[in-house]
Design a protein around this motif. Structure first.
Motif, PDB file in Angstrom:
ATOM      1  N   ILE A 154      42.666  39.930  36.605  1.00 52.87           N
ATOM      2  CA  ILE A 154      43.531  40.520  37.630  1.00 52.87           C
ATOM      3  C   ILE A 154      42.797  41.632  38.371  1.00 52.87           C
ATOM      4  O   ILE A 154      42.878  41.726  39.593  1.00 52.87           O
ATOM      5  CB  ILE A 154      44.849  41.040  37.017  1.00 52.87           C
ATOM      6  N   ALA A 155      42.067  42.468  37.645  1.00 52.08           N
ATOM      7  CA  ALA A 155      41.361  43.585  38.279  1.00 52.08           C
ATOM      8  C   ALA A 155      40.371  43.089  39.336  1.00 52.08           C
ATOM      9  O   ALA A 155      40.261  43.677  40.419  1.00 52.08           O
ATOM     10  CB  ALA A 155      40.644  44.425  37.227  1.00 52.08           C
ATOM     11  N   GLU A 190      42.336  41.777  42.344  1.00 52.26           N
ATOM     12  CA  GLU A 190      42.826  42.920  43.131  1.00 52.26           C
ATOM     13  C   GLU A 190      41.713  43.537  43.959  1.00 52.26           C
ATOM     14  O   GLU A 190      41.920  43.896  45.120  1.00 52.26           O
ATOM     15  CB  GLU A 190      43.416  43.996  42.217  1.00 52.26           C
ATOM     16  N   GLU A 191      40.548  43.654  43.369  1.00 52.20           N
ATOM     17  CA  GLU A 191      39.397  44.231  44.062  1.00 52.20           C
ATOM     18  C   GLU A 191      39.038  43.405  45.297  1.00 52.20           C
ATOM     19  O   GLU A 191      38.772  43.958  46.367  1.00 52.20           O
ATOM     20  CB  GLU A 191      38.215  44.284  43.092  1.00 52.20           C
ATOM     21  N   GLY A 197      43.281  42.417  47.049  1.00 52.73           N
ATOM     22  CA  GLY A 197      44.452  43.270  46.921  1.00 52.73           C
ATOM     23  C   GLY A 197      44.998  43.814  48.232  1.00 52.73           C
ATOM     24  O   GLY A 197      46.154  44.217  48.299  1.00 52.73           O
ATOM     25  N   HIS A 198      44.197  43.785  49.277  1.00 51.66           N
ATOM     26  CA  HIS A 198      44.640  44.256  50.594  1.00 51.66           C
ATOM     27  C   HIS A 198      45.579  43.265  51.290  1.00 51.66           C
ATOM     28  O   HIS A 198      46.238  43.616  52.258  1.00 51.66           O
ATOM     29  CB  HIS A 198      43.415  44.498  51.482  1.00 51.66           C
ATOM     30  N   GLN A 215      48.960  39.985  46.957  1.00 52.76           N
ATOM     31  CA  GLN A 215      49.719  40.950  46.157  1.00 52.76           C
ATOM     32  C   GLN A 215      50.881  40.279  45.437  1.00 52.76           C
ATOM     33  O   GLN A 215      51.202  40.647  44.306  1.00 52.76           O
ATOM     34  CB  GLN A 215      50.227  42.091  47.042  1.00 52.76           C
ATOM     35  N   ILE A 237      49.353  38.648  42.431  1.00 47.05           N
ATOM     36  CA  ILE A 237      48.995  39.687  41.460  1.00 47.05           C
ATOM     37  C   ILE A 237      50.236  40.134  40.690  1.00 47.05           C
ATOM     38  O   ILE A 237      50.213  40.236  39.456  1.00 47.05           O
ATOM     39  CB  ILE A 237      48.312  40.873  42.174  1.00 47.05           C
ATOM     40  N   LYS A 274      50.960  39.773  36.646  1.00 49.23           N
ATOM     41  CA  LYS A 274      51.257  40.940  35.821  1.00 49.23           C
ATOM     42  C   LYS A 274      52.600  40.777  35.112  1.00 49.23           C
ATOM     43  O   LYS A 274      52.734  41.196  33.959  1.00 49.23           O
ATOM     44  CB  LYS A 274      51.257  42.207  36.684  1.00 49.23           C
TER      45      LYS A 274
END
Length: 78
Positions: free
Chosen positions: A54-55, A58-59, A62-63, A68, A71, A75
């Protein structure tokens, strides 16, 4: 074929194709999105086969509002 529940505990912290589909998104368009955002065909295949932390997702993405959603879904499942 693995069920949705097979992914839960052993793969917490990862995003998989089933998260994209759970957000009513098409994998063909997801592939195009990944290509447009700099992933190689090999990286996309690896994601489809094995998921992505996930990290890292997002990197990279994520924008993006649609990313999102994916993501958040991952989660919630984690």
């Amino acid at each position: 074929m693995q069920s949705e529940n097979d992914h839960c505990s052993q793969n917490a912290g990862f995003i998989f194709v089933h998260h994209i589909r759970a957000c009513s998104m098409c994998t063909i368009k997801a592939r195009r999105f990944f290509l447009n955002h700099g992933l190689t065909n090999a990286e996309i295949k690896d994601f489809f086969d094995n998921g992505m932390p996930i990290a890292r997702f997002e990197e990279l993405f994520g924008h993006d509002a649609m990313a999102q959603q994916v993501i958040m879904r991952a989660k919630e499942d984690g």
